[in-house]
Design an enzyme around this catalytic site. Structure first.
Site, mmCIF file in Angstrom:
data_model
loop_
_atom_site.group_PDB
_atom_site.id
_atom_site.type_symbol
_atom_site.label_atom_id
_atom_site.label_comp_id
_atom_site.label_asym_id
_atom_site.label_seq_id
_atom_site.Cartn_x
_atom_site.Cartn_y
_atom_site.Cartn_z
ATOM 1 N N ASN A 47 0.848 -1.193 0.000
ATOM 2 C CA ASN A 47 0.000 0.000 0.000
ATOM 3 C C ASN A 47 0.880 1.238 0.000
ATOM 4 O OD1 ASN A 47 -1.794 2.180 1.409
ATOM 5 N ND2 ASN A 47 -3.189 0.524 0.882
ATOM 6 N N ALA A 48 0.417 2.301 -0.652
ATOM 7 C CA ALA A 48 1.171 3.559 -0.684
ATOM 8 C C ALA A 48 1.415 4.088 0.725
ATOM 9 C CB ALA A 48 0.424 4.588 -1.526
ATOM 10 N N CYS A 55 1.281 -9.384 4.368
ATOM 11 C CA CYS A 55 2.097 -10.473 3.842
ATOM 12 C C CYS A 55 1.254 -11.517 3.093
ATOM 13 C CB CYS A 55 2.820 -11.184 4.975
ATOM 14 S SG CYS A 55 4.160 -10.241 5.713
ATOM 15 N N GLU A 57 1.298 -14.684 3.562
ATOM 16 C CA GLU A 57 0.749 -15.667 4.499
ATOM 17 C C GLU A 57 -0.594 -15.184 5.042
ATOM 18 O OE1 GLU A 57 3.783 -14.469 4.367
ATOM 19 O OE2 GLU A 57 5.297 -15.862 5.108
ATOM 20 N N CYS A 87 9.128 -17.179 6.956
ATOM 21 C CA CYS A 87 8.018 -16.299 7.330
ATOM 22 C C CYS A 87 8.481 -15.262 8.339
ATOM 23 C CB CYS A 87 6.909 -17.088 8.016
ATOM 24 S SG CYS A 87 6.315 -18.509 7.131
ATOM 25 N N CYS A 91 3.887 -13.264 10.871
ATOM 26 C CA CYS A 91 3.207 -14.373 10.181
ATOM 27 C C CYS A 91 3.367 -15.677 10.947
ATOM 28 C CB CYS A 91 3.719 -14.504 8.756
ATOM 29 S SG CYS A 91 3.096 -13.175 7.715
#
Ligand code: THU
Length: 136
Positions: A47-48, A55, A57, A87, A91
């Site tokens: 995302n900006a 992630c 996962e 991971c 996660c």
């Protein structure tokens, strides 16, 4: 690669191809097999507003839970680069919610499996749902 790994790998690679990672240029794919035998896959979605990304996962787990399943029997991730892509810490904890200490986690590069761990290898002495329940 075992047939079990191959199925997870193919699903994770397909998800990785859809990774939305224009900021890191580090596409990741993940696939989990649930207790029913079905496979759920996902990719990282950036995302900006950087911290709002998530992630691969997390995407795979969200797909599994959205389908009504809450038990993982195997996890596989795939990413590029020369290192073994394990991971991230967050996660590991997310997987912990739905897996057992012995659940295998396969870390892959585009060519195949590079390393195999159990959840307990990656997140020893972990905190989980049973800590919130009274013990008999
Ligand atoms: N990433 C994952 O998707 N899984 C991990 O376990 C490690 C990191 C993603 C997040 C971010 O989009 C990119 O890889 C670089 O950190």
């Amino acid at each position: 690669m075992t047939p079990e790994q191959r199925e997870l790998f193919d699903a994770a690679m397909a998800a990785k191809a859809n990774s939305y990672s224009p900021y890191s240029n580090f596409p990741v794919g993940a696939a989990v097999r649930s207790a029913s035998g079905r496979i759920y896959a996902g990719c990282n979605v950036e995302n900006a507003a950087y911290p709002q990304g998530w992630c691969a996962e997390a995407s795979a787990l969200a797909a599994m839970v959205s389908a009504g399943e809450t038990e993982i029997v195997a996890v596989l991730t795939v990413c590029d680069g020369d290192l073994v892509g394990t991971c991230c810490g967050g996660c590991r904890q997310k997987i912990r919610e739905f897996a057992s200490p012995r659940t295998p986690i396969y870390a892959c590069g585009p060519e195949g499996v590079r390393a195999e761990f159990t959840l307990d290898d990656l997140l020893p002495h972990s905190f989980g749902p049973e800590h919130l329940r009274p013990q008999p």
